[in-house]
Design an enzyme around this catalytic site. Structure first.
Site, PDB file in Angstrom:
ATOM      1  N   ASP A 218      -2.063   2.358   0.798  1.00  0.00           N
ATOM      2  CA  ASP A 218      -3.215   1.468   0.658  1.00  0.00           C
ATOM      3  C   ASP A 218      -4.497   2.274   0.692  1.00  0.00           C
ATOM      4  O   ASP A 218      -4.500   3.447   1.029  1.00  0.00           O
ATOM      5  CB  ASP A 218      -3.270   0.523   1.871  1.00  0.00           C
ATOM      6  CG  ASP A 218      -2.311  -0.631   1.712  1.00  0.00           C
ATOM      7  OD1 ASP A 218      -1.861  -0.862   0.590  1.00  0.00           O
ATOM      8  OD2 ASP A 218      -2.035  -1.290   2.729  1.00  0.00           O
TER       9      ASP A 218
ATOM     10  N   MET B 172     -10.981  -9.511   6.440  1.00  0.00           N
ATOM     11  CA  MET B 172     -11.277  -9.813   5.034  1.00  0.00           C
ATOM     12  C   MET B 172     -12.282 -10.960   4.951  1.00  0.00           C
ATOM     13  O   MET B 172     -12.212 -11.799   4.060  1.00  0.00           O
ATOM     14  CB  MET B 172      -9.979 -10.203   4.285  1.00  0.00           C
ATOM     15  CG  MET B 172      -8.954  -9.087   4.283  1.00  0.00           C
ATOM     16  SD  MET B 172      -7.474  -9.485   3.341  1.00  0.00           S
ATOM     17  CE  MET B 172      -6.474 -10.290   4.584  1.00  0.00           C
TER      18      MET B 172
ATOM     19  N   LYS C  45      -6.746  -1.271  -3.597  1.00  0.00           N
ATOM     20  CA  LYS C  45      -7.915  -1.352  -4.467  1.00  0.00           C
ATOM     21  C   LYS C  45      -8.851  -0.191  -4.157  1.00  0.00           C
ATOM     22  O   LYS C  45      -9.278   0.000  -3.031  1.00  0.00           O
ATOM     23  CB  LYS C  45      -8.634  -2.681  -4.224  1.00  0.00           C
ATOM     24  CG  LYS C  45      -9.637  -2.985  -5.326  1.00  0.00           C
ATOM     25  CD  LYS C  45     -10.046  -4.434  -5.373  1.00  0.00           C
ATOM     26  CE  LYS C  45     -10.519  -4.979  -4.048  1.00  0.00           C
ATOM     27  NZ  LYS C  45     -11.078  -6.319  -4.133  1.00  0.00           N
TER      28      LYS C  45
HETATM   29  N1  SAH Z   1      -2.791  -5.024   8.358  1.00  0.00           N
HETATM   30  C1  SAH Z   1      -4.163  -4.691   8.589  1.00  0.00           C
HETATM   31  C2  SAH Z   1      -5.100  -5.717   8.019  1.00  0.00           C
HETATM   32  C3  SAH Z   1      -5.081  -5.796   6.532  1.00  0.00           C
HETATM   33  S1  SAH Z   1      -6.272  -6.879   5.888  1.00  0.00           S
HETATM   34  C4  SAH Z   1      -4.392  -4.505  10.076  1.00  0.00           C
HETATM   35  O1  SAH Z   1      -3.526  -4.819  10.904  1.00  0.00           O
HETATM   36  O2  SAH Z   1      -5.464  -3.977  10.420  1.00  0.00           O
HETATM   37  C5  SAH Z   1      -7.603  -5.801   5.487  1.00  0.00           C
HETATM   38  C6  SAH Z   1      -8.760  -6.056   6.419  1.00  0.00           C
HETATM   39  O3  SAH Z   1      -8.590  -5.328   7.603  1.00  0.00           O
HETATM   40  C7  SAH Z   1     -10.091  -5.601   5.891  1.00  0.00           C
HETATM   41  O4  SAH Z   1     -10.666  -6.513   4.994  1.00  0.00           O
HETATM   42  C8  SAH Z   1     -10.881  -5.542   7.166  1.00  0.00           C
HETATM   43  O5  SAH Z   1     -11.226  -6.818   7.604  1.00  0.00           O
HETATM   44  C9  SAH Z   1      -9.850  -5.016   8.137  1.00  0.00           C
HETATM   45  N2  SAH Z   1      -9.919  -3.556   8.323  1.00  0.00           N
HETATM   46  C10 SAH Z   1      -8.909  -2.686   8.245  1.00  0.00           C
HETATM   47  N3  SAH Z   1      -9.313  -1.445   8.547  1.00  0.00           N
HETATM   48  C11 SAH Z   1     -10.617  -1.522   8.862  1.00  0.00           C
HETATM   49  C12 SAH Z   1     -11.599  -0.597   9.300  1.00  0.00           C
HETATM   50  N4  SAH Z   1     -11.315   0.689   9.464  1.00  0.00           N
HETATM   51  N5  SAH Z   1     -12.839  -1.048   9.535  1.00  0.00           N
HETATM   52  C13 SAH Z   1     -13.154  -2.342   9.389  1.00  0.00           C
HETATM   53  N6  SAH Z   1     -12.272  -3.251   8.969  1.00  0.00           N
HETATM   54  C14 SAH Z   1     -11.013  -2.873   8.729  1.00  0.00           C
END
Ligand code: SAH
Length: 429
Positions: free
Chosen positions: A205, A334, A227
């Site tokens: 990802d 998100m 993306k």
């Molecule tokens: N499975 C992931 C979430 C995936 S959805 C988890 O457990 O973290 C993707 C969302 O995760 C992004 O839109 C944002 O809201 C958040 N996200 C993931 N990494 C991030 C980061 N380093 N900083 C801020 N938001 C983050």
């Protein structure tokens, strides 16, 4: 004896008769090692320790309960002597020497014809360390190497082997859904890191520990499915297909995901698809951004006196389901695109406009940015500074704890548990 006078080699003792003289702890350890290698072990000792007796009772070795005699070395391939009596060990070693049989003499390291290294096994790799006759030093080094292999700091990955060299089980590929954490390379689990180090193919990802990709060997195939600017994400059904195809070709596939695979990450679907197609899957939990990214801004999702629980949702539709109270933390993933609608939905559900809100963009990354406001002000603030994904939005009294919160948000009285109370104490910017 100088280390360069030692010739390192490995013996295949499967089915071959070997002799252990002595039955104390050292002898028992060596006997076990020899048994693990498949040797036919005979132990000669008048008395045996409980450990050795157990092995003998289980029929795993032959114990001769008597003193050593020179003819005991006849016909064996290898001798270990560890009687605790130097004169006996010397005799055994001399008898072995006379017959040109390799012998390890536990009581005289210097004159011993052979040495037993400190050994660790990680997967199908064996590490053996000889450290200038200092067993503790050898063990310390062995442990350090084993740990580095475990954590993926050393390249444990198999180089390609001819298919004919593989047994059926090894040839089958596999998929590991690895939670990579929020982006910092230190926030992946040890297991995840190790699997990444062994991967032939990495399907990744955009979010997650991208720095680790640079450490992969040049022949590891990296497939980007997230993306990236200018590139559309690969649709989920295609990601599923890539995982299965690559695994069925015999590869060890790591699906490197941001955060935790099972938190709003479609990990469940990927695992299911793999299993349905006969591909073995391991799911390695990760540090979810839902909890860790707020922490990167000093916001605990629960805090004594401020919040006892939290909900993780993606946007305003689910918000009607979560408790609209400042003492119940709401974490939005998100959520940037729908921030205005989400704030309005929470306000409509009864959450005071003055409830603190924190937005953390690019948590743990060099360009991390924190914006703090209130339910009433946050959408305008976010728009003004151009808040963008990836960002985690935290709503609730816990935001007050952040060192980034303005002074008038701070409170030493953490007894606020009702929306009304918190409303009276918060002055909006
Ligand atoms: N499975 C992931 C979430 C995936 S959805 C988890 O457990 O973290 C993707 C969302 O995760 C992004 O839109 C944002 O809201 C958040 N996200 C993931 N990494 C991030 C980061 N380093 N900083 C801020 N938001 C983050």
């Amino acid at each position: 004896m100088a280390i360069q006078d030692i010739y390192p080699t490995a013996l295949r003792l499967l089915g071959r008769p070997v002799l252990v003289v002595g039955a104390g702890p050292v002898a028992a350890r060596r006997a076990k090692g020899l048994l693990n290698a498949g040797a036919r072990v005979t132990v000669v000792a008048p008395v045996a320790s409980a450990a050795l007796r157990e092995l003998s009772d289980a029929g795993l070795l032959t114990w001769e309960p008597r003193t050593y005699q020179s003819s005991d070395v006849d016909g064996v391939w290898f001798v270990q002597t560890a009687t605790g009596l130097p004169e006996v060990d010397t005799q055994v070693a001399a008898d072995a020497e006379a017959q040109r049989i390799w012998c390890v003499n536990a009581s005289d390291h210097e004159s011993s014809a052979a040495w037993t290294p400190a050994v660790a096994v990680v997967d199908d790799v064996q590490i053996a360390v000889n450290a200038g006759g200092d067993p503790r030093r050898a063990m310390a080094l062995r442990d350090a190497v084993a740990t580095a292999l475990d954590t993926g700091d050393l390249p444990l990955r198999r180089r390609r082997v001819q298919v004919s060299d593989f047994d059926e089980l090894n040839h089958r590929g596999s998929v590991a859904l690895v939670g990579g954490g929020p982006g910092d390379s230190g926030l992946i689990t040890v297991r995840g890191r190790r699997l990444l180090g062994q991967a032939d193919v990495v399907v990744t990802d955009r979010l997650g520990p991208r720095e680790l990709l640079k450490e992969l060997a040049p022949d590891v195939q990296v497939i980007e499915v997230g993306k990236t600017p200018g590139h559309h994400p690969v649709p989920q059904h295609q990601i599923n297909r890539i995982l299965v195809e690559k695994a069925l070709e015999g590869n060890r596939v790591v699906r490197l995901k941001g955060g935790d695979p099972y938190v709003l990450g479609r990990g469940g679907e990927e695992a299911e698809y793999c299993r349905q197609n006969g591909v073995e899957v391991e799911v390695v939990a990760g540090v979810t951004s839902a909890i860790s990214v707020p922490a990167a801004a000093g916001i605990p999702v629960t805090h004594r006196g401020l919040a006892k629980g939290f909900s993780v949702v993606t946007g305003h539709e689910e918000l009607s389901e979560v408790p609209a109270r400042a003492d119940h933390t709401v974490v939005l993933l998100m959520g940037v695109g729908q921030l205005r609608e989400s704030a309005a939905a929470l306000a409509a559900a009864g959450l005071p406009q003055g409830t603190p809100v924190g937005i953390v963009e690019n948590g743990y990354l060099p360009d991390q940015r924190v914006t703090i406001g209130t339910l009433g002000s946050i959408a305008d603030q976010a728009e003004a500074v151009g808040v963008a994904n990836p960002a985690v939005i935290v709503i609730g009294d816990v935001v007050r704890v952040s060192p980034f919160a303005p002074p008038h948000f701070k409170t030493t009285d953490y007894s606020t548990t009702t929306p009304n109370k918190s409303q009276t104490r918060v002055s909006t910017p």
